[in-house]
Design a protein around this motif. Structure first.
Motif, PDB file in Angstrom:
ATOM      1  N   GLU A   1      -5.097   6.472   1.011  1.00 52.00           N
ATOM      2  CA  GLU A   1      -5.387   5.036   1.163  1.00 52.00           C
ATOM      3  C   GLU A   1      -6.633   4.640   0.384  1.00 52.00           C
ATOM      4  O   GLU A   1      -6.711   3.551  -0.170  1.00 52.00           O
TER       5      GLU A   1
ATOM      6  N   ARG B   1       0.838  -1.207   0.000  1.00 45.86           N
ATOM      7  CA  ARG B   1       0.000   0.000   0.000  1.00 45.86           C
ATOM      8  C   ARG B   1       0.875   1.261   0.000  1.00 45.86           C
ATOM      9  O   ARG B   1       0.608   2.215  -0.713  1.00 45.86           O
TER      10      ARG B   1
ATOM     11  N   ASP C   1      -6.232   1.811  -2.418  1.00 52.23           N
ATOM     12  CA  ASP C   1      -7.000   0.564  -2.321  1.00 52.23           C
ATOM     13  C   ASP C   1      -7.838   0.355  -3.571  1.00 52.23           C
ATOM     14  O   ASP C   1      -8.000  -0.769  -4.047  1.00 52.23           O
TER      15      ASP C   1
END
Ligand SMILES: Nc1ncnc2c1ncn2[C@@H]1O[C@H](COP(=O)(O)OP(=O)(O)OP(=O)(O)O)[C@@H](O)[C@H]1O
Length: 356
Positions: free
Chosen positions: A147, A129, A151
């Motif tokens: 994030e 990530r 994602d």
């Protein structure tokens, strides 16, 4: 307006003085070897002119040392252009990467252009990530937003379950999908891909090619893709530029490259191409005979792939009339034309050469 335009681009590696002498020698028609011998400068690219449309995948193809990476790396300024322009469509205008100011180049690099490398270039101490989010972090995006975007891109390349792992815990193919997700994360509309799949096993490589084509159907990025593998170029490219000794010696759609190679160098590349993967009805058809009765309910479109024609012929025999969008009869493909297509390719000749 093209998304990327190369306008008479020369890339010469050397000091300013040797570059200048090299360019003068190039103008006299000197080849790479002579330029190197007389100036010490290395010619990466000479006189490359090419327009790449938005949404296109342009593959730069050629032997090692033919100048593919040198040309690709001009697009984001990793290589300095010695002469000529590299124009990027930007806010309704065109920016010349070769001569723009540092702030503009920085903006293009962070917002518009992303790169995928052969050796993945992931940071081993960062999670997947964190690797994918690097560009967004450098842009100063808040963690939560970062994030969310990361994602989303990890899901696109089917790695959402792996976000908290580190690169060494992933296979080569998975690491390259991380590289792709990282490039997609910035929402850059231009992707530069320098032999992205070359380090992978053939099966994984084919898999990733399919995934890229799948993604591209919805993403519609402008992609410049370097490869030394003609099969890969034919599969991936909407257009292919074949490079030899720093020059673009042929530029065209995959089928044009295979059916009308511009010189012996290209001919040698295409000699062993499987025609089933490349040819289509338009390149196989013969003109309909005077008064020849054709069964219009068997009509095929000009872009019907040869593989499909073989399957049709196996089921129904031939011939198949080839009709244009307006319903006009363009030609006819029968079993004889299909066999000719197979045989001619195997001999390394071109279909159209033989018809001429
Ligand atoms: N940074 C550099 N400094 C000096 N010469 C360079 C540099 N980068 C490339 N070259 C030279 O430019 C020429 C073209 O190299 P380039 O890497 O563009 O070819 P390529 O077609 O991408 O080859 P490969 O498939 O092996 O990567 C070569 O002769 C190479 O030695």
């Amino acid at each position: 307006m093209d998304a990327i335009t190369f306008d008479h681009v020369d890339v010469v590696f050397g000091t300013p003085a040797t570059q200048k002498s090299a360019l003068a020698l190039i103008d006299q028609g000197a080849d790479r070897a002579r330029v190197l011998a007389e100036t010490g400068a290395v010619v990466g690219v000479r006189d490359a002119t090419l327009g790449i449309e938005q949404g296109e995948i342009c593959v730069l193809m050629g032997l090692s040392g033919s100048g593919k990476s040198s040309l690709l790396r001009c697009v984001n300024g990793l290589n300095k252009v010695s002469r000529g322009k590299v124009l990027i469509a930007d806010r309704g205008d065109q920016v010349d990467v070769a001569s723009c100011d540092a702030a503009t180049l920085r903006r293009l690099r962070t917002d518009r252009i992303a790169m995928v490398f052969q050796q993945f270039a992931l940071m081993p101490w960062r999670t997947i990530r964190e690797n994918v989010g690097l560009g967004l972090e450098l842009r100063g995006l808040a963690r939560a937003e970062r994030e969310r975007l990361v994602d989303e891109k990890l899901a696109l390349v089917r790695l959402d379950q792996w976000a908290d792992k580190r690169p060494h815990e992933l296979s080569g193919g998975m690491q390259q999908r991380v590289g792709l997700a990282r490039a997609l994360a910035t929402d850059a509309d231009i992707l530069l891909m320098d032999e992205p799949f070359s380090a992978l096993d053939p099966l994984i490589r084919e898999h990733l090619q399919d995934e890229l084509l799948d993604l591209q159907r919805s993403l519609k990025k402008t992609i410049v893709f370097v490869s030394h593998d003609l099969d890969e170029a034919l599969k991936i490219g909407t257009h292919i530029a074949i490079m030899e000794g720093g020059r673009i010696v042929q530029y065209g759609r995959p089928e044009e490259i295979v059916t009308r190679p511009a010189n012996d160098y290209v001919r040698a590349f295409v000699a062993n191409v499987n025609p089933l993967n490349v040819l289509c009805a338009a390149s196989l058809m013969r003109p309909a005979g005077d008064g020849e009765a054709v069964e219009r309910d068997r009509a095929v479109a000009p872009d019907t792939p040869m593989r499909e024609l073989v399957a049709l012929a196996r089921r129904h025999g031939g011939p198949f009339p080839v009709l244009g969008d307006d319903g006009a009869l363009l030609g006819v493909v029968g079993e004889a034309e299909i066999y000719d297509g197979l045989l001619r390719r195997r001999q390394g000749d071109t279909v159209r050469d033989q018809q001429a």
